[in-house]
Design a protein around this motif. Structure first.
Motif, PDB file in Angstrom:
ATOM      1  N   GLU A   1       0.881  -1.175   0.081  1.00  0.00           N
ATOM      2  CA  GLU A   1      -0.094   0.046  -0.088  1.00  0.00           C
ATOM      3  C   GLU A   1       0.959   1.439  -0.125  1.00  0.00           C
ATOM      4  O   GLU A   1       0.796   2.278  -0.675  1.00  0.00           O
ATOM      5  CB  GLU A   1      -0.897   0.028   1.257  1.00  0.00           C
ATOM      6  CG  GLU A   1      -2.133  -1.065   1.060  1.00  0.00           C
ATOM      7  CD  GLU A   1      -3.025  -1.048   2.302  1.00  0.00           C
ATOM      8  OE1 GLU A   1      -2.536  -0.361   3.410  1.00  0.00           O
ATOM      9  OE2 GLU A   1      -4.068  -1.554   2.337  1.00  0.00           O
ATOM     10  N   THR A   2       1.915   1.198   0.686  1.00  0.00           N
ATOM     11  CA  THR A   2       2.805   2.377   1.023  1.00  0.00           C
ATOM     12  C   THR A   2       3.482   2.626  -0.585  1.00  0.00           C
ATOM     13  O   THR A   2       3.408   3.603  -1.072  1.00  0.00           O
ATOM     14  CB  THR A   2       3.858   2.299   2.004  1.00  0.00           C
ATOM     15  OG1 THR A   2       3.386   1.904   3.129  1.00  0.00           O
ATOM     16  CG2 THR A   2       4.752   3.275   2.005  1.00  0.00           C
ATOM     17  N   SER A   3       3.875   1.710  -1.060  1.00  0.00           N
ATOM     18  CA  SER A   3       4.419   1.688  -2.514  1.00  0.00           C
ATOM     19  C   SER A   3       3.487   2.097  -3.250  1.00  0.00           C
ATOM     20  O   SER A   3       3.759   2.903  -4.249  1.00  0.00           O
ATOM     21  CB  SER A   3       4.959   0.127  -2.898  1.00  0.00           C
ATOM     22  OG  SER A   3       5.471   0.277  -4.305  1.00  0.00           O
ATOM     23  N   ILE A   4       2.185   1.600  -3.258  1.00  0.00           N
ATOM     24  CA  ILE A   4       1.250   2.186  -4.146  1.00  0.00           C
ATOM     25  C   ILE A   4       0.796   3.575  -4.156  1.00  0.00           C
ATOM     26  O   ILE A   4       0.892   4.372  -5.262  1.00  0.00           O
ATOM     27  CB  ILE A   4      -0.004   1.289  -3.980  1.00  0.00           C
ATOM     28  CG1 ILE A   4       0.188  -0.128  -4.708  1.00  0.00           C
ATOM     29  CG2 ILE A   4      -1.077   1.816  -4.686  1.00  0.00           C
ATOM     30  CD1 ILE A   4      -1.113  -0.994  -4.471  1.00  0.00           C
ATOM     31  N   GLN A   5       0.845   4.005  -2.845  1.00  0.00           N
ATOM     32  CA  GLN A   5       0.588   5.503  -2.462  1.00  0.00           C
ATOM     33  C   GLN A   5       1.887   6.321  -3.075  1.00  0.00           C
ATOM     34  O   GLN A   5       1.693   7.164  -3.696  1.00  0.00           O
ATOM     35  CB  GLN A   5       0.480   5.474  -1.110  1.00  0.00           C
ATOM     36  CG  GLN A   5      -0.832   4.916  -0.328  1.00  0.00           C
ATOM     37  CD  GLN A   5      -1.968   5.743  -0.903  1.00  0.00           C
ATOM     38  OE1 GLN A   5      -1.932   6.851  -1.250  1.00  0.00           O
ATOM     39  NE2 GLN A   5      -3.034   4.752  -1.088  1.00  0.00           N
ATOM     40  N   ALA A   6       2.952   5.702  -2.792  1.00  0.00           N
ATOM     41  CA  ALA A   6       4.021   6.675  -3.342  1.00  0.00           C
ATOM     42  C   ALA A   6       4.139   6.758  -4.986  1.00  0.00           C
ATOM     43  O   ALA A   6       4.246   7.814  -5.501  1.00  0.00           O
ATOM     44  CB  ALA A   6       5.513   5.956  -2.871  1.00  0.00           C
ATOM     45  N   THR A   7       3.699   5.608  -5.491  1.00  0.00           N
ATOM     46  CA  THR A   7       3.635   5.502  -6.891  1.00  0.00           C
ATOM     47  C   THR A   7       2.652   6.274  -7.657  1.00  0.00           C
ATOM     48  O   THR A   7       2.987   7.019  -8.499  1.00  0.00           O
ATOM     49  CB  THR A   7       3.344   4.165  -7.550  1.00  0.00           C
ATOM     50  OG1 THR A   7       4.610   2.971  -6.896  1.00  0.00           O
ATOM     51  CG2 THR A   7       3.730   4.025  -9.142  1.00  0.00           C
ATOM     52  N   LYS A   8       1.569   6.275  -6.680  1.00  0.00           N
ATOM     53  CA  LYS A   8       0.296   7.073  -7.213  1.00  0.00           C
ATOM     54  C   LYS A   8       0.670   8.417  -7.104  1.00  0.00           C
ATOM     55  O   LYS A   8       0.419   9.344  -7.859  1.00  0.00           O
ATOM     56  CB  LYS A   8      -0.897   6.734  -6.199  1.00  0.00           C
ATOM     57  CG  LYS A   8      -2.063   7.285  -6.394  1.00  0.00           C
ATOM     58  CD  LYS A   8      -3.216   6.944  -5.777  1.00  0.00           C
ATOM     59  CE  LYS A   8      -4.602   7.453  -6.035  1.00  0.00           C
ATOM     60  NZ  LYS A   8      -5.481   7.280  -5.116  1.00  0.00           N
TER      61      LYS A   8
ATOM     62  N   GLU B   1       3.792  10.022  -6.852  1.00  0.00           N
ATOM     63  CA  GLU B   1       4.772  10.167  -8.077  1.00  0.00           C
ATOM     64  C   GLU B   1       3.965  10.256  -9.490  1.00  0.00           C
ATOM     65  O   GLU B   1       4.334  11.232 -10.338  1.00  0.00           O
ATOM     66  CB  GLU B   1       5.756   9.344  -8.053  1.00  0.00           C
ATOM     67  CG  GLU B   1       6.803   9.400  -9.074  1.00  0.00           C
ATOM     68  CD  GLU B   1       8.076   8.471  -9.162  1.00  0.00           C
ATOM     69  OE1 GLU B   1       8.733   8.294  -9.846  1.00  0.00           O
ATOM     70  OE2 GLU B   1       7.955   7.368  -8.362  1.00  0.00           O
ATOM     71  N   ALA B   2       3.031   9.315  -9.552  1.00  0.00           N
ATOM     72  CA  ALA B   2       2.376   9.438 -11.011  1.00  0.00           C
ATOM     73  C   ALA B   2       1.692  11.007 -10.948  1.00  0.00           C
ATOM     74  O   ALA B   2       1.435  11.614 -12.217  1.00  0.00           O
ATOM     75  CB  ALA B   2       1.625   8.260 -11.276  1.00  0.00           C
TER      76      ALA B   2
ATOM     77  N   HIS C   1       3.705  13.981 -11.947  1.00  0.00           N
ATOM     78  CA  HIS C   1       4.028  13.963 -13.196  1.00  0.00           C
ATOM     79  C   HIS C   1       2.838  14.251 -14.200  1.00  0.00           C
ATOM     80  O   HIS C   1       3.016  14.417 -15.460  1.00  0.00           O
ATOM     81  CB  HIS C   1       4.839  12.603 -13.677  1.00  0.00           C
ATOM     82  CG  HIS C   1       6.014  12.552 -12.849  1.00  0.00           C
ATOM     83  ND1 HIS C   1       7.049  13.469 -13.005  1.00  0.00           N
ATOM     84  CD2 HIS C   1       6.320  11.661 -12.095  1.00  0.00           C
ATOM     85  CE1 HIS C   1       8.244  12.982 -12.212  1.00  0.00           C
ATOM     86  NE2 HIS C   1       7.805  11.834 -11.634  1.00  0.00           N
TER      87      HIS C   1
END
Length: 199
Positions: free
Chosen positions: A151-158, A160-161, A164
């Motif tokens: 979830e943390t990775s998804i939140q970070a990716t989200k 970050e996305a 951009h």
């Protein structure tokens, strides 16, 4: 004419012919000059006295013989048999008591073994359940940690996305405007995207 008639006396024939008138006289004589009785000797009333005396003597002799010889031996045999039977009964009773004691001990040992087996089964079941619970808890903890990390990775990716998106949108607007009008700066494209996002 004279006739002779034989007369049987004690198995012998005696003929007495008399000249007077041709009469035949038959005489019956017993040995010793006594007449024979036709009664059976034990039933002859004249011999009852001696018979009773001999009966009494025979009874007394038989009684003393039985009481002094036969009855003590029979009594000894009966006493011996009784003592042997009593001994056998005592031995049988002792064997029965031993058998009952052995059966009771066997049943007690069997009950103890059953209790021990149930206790071992309960202990094993509890150990297995505890092991399963510990492993399940470890797996759940690991899964929870992995889910949290994902979830943390998804939140970070989200994030970050999403960070951009504005740049990508500005680049896309700039490229479109450039194709349509022929010229567009990057600052103008960013301002247009920001204005469109506010609306």
């Amino acid at each position: 004419m004279e006739t002779e008639t034989p007369v049987a006396i004690d198995g012998a024939e005696h003929i007495d012919a008399s000249a007077e008138g041709g009469v035949v006289h038959a005489t019956t004589e017993a040995h010793g000059g006594e007449e024979h009785s036709s009664a059976f000797p034990p039933f002859d009333p004249s011999t009852f006295g001696p018979q009773l005396i001999w009966l009494a003597l025979s009874f007394v002799v038989l009684y003393f013989t039985m009481s002094r010889l036969a009855l003590p031996r029979i009594g000894g045999i009966l006493a011996d048999r009784k003592s042997r039977i009593d001994g056998d009964l005592t031995a049988a009773d002792a064997a029965r008591q031993k058998t009952d004691a052995a059966i009771a001990a066997y049943e007690e040992a069997l009950a103890t073994a059953r209790q021990k087996s149930q206790a071992i089964a309960e202990e094993t079941r509890a150990g297995i359940q505890a092991d399963i619970d510990a492993k399940r808890k470890a797996v759940e903890t690991d899964l929870s940690a992995k889910v949290a990390a994902a979830e943390t990775s998804i939140q970070a990716t989200k994030a970050e996305a999403l960070g951009h998106v504005a740049e990508i949108a500005a680049d896309t607007v700039q490229a479109l405007v450039k194709q349509l009008t022929g010229s567009a700066t990057a600052d103008e494209a960013r301002k247009a995207v920001a204005a469109a996002a506010k609306e």
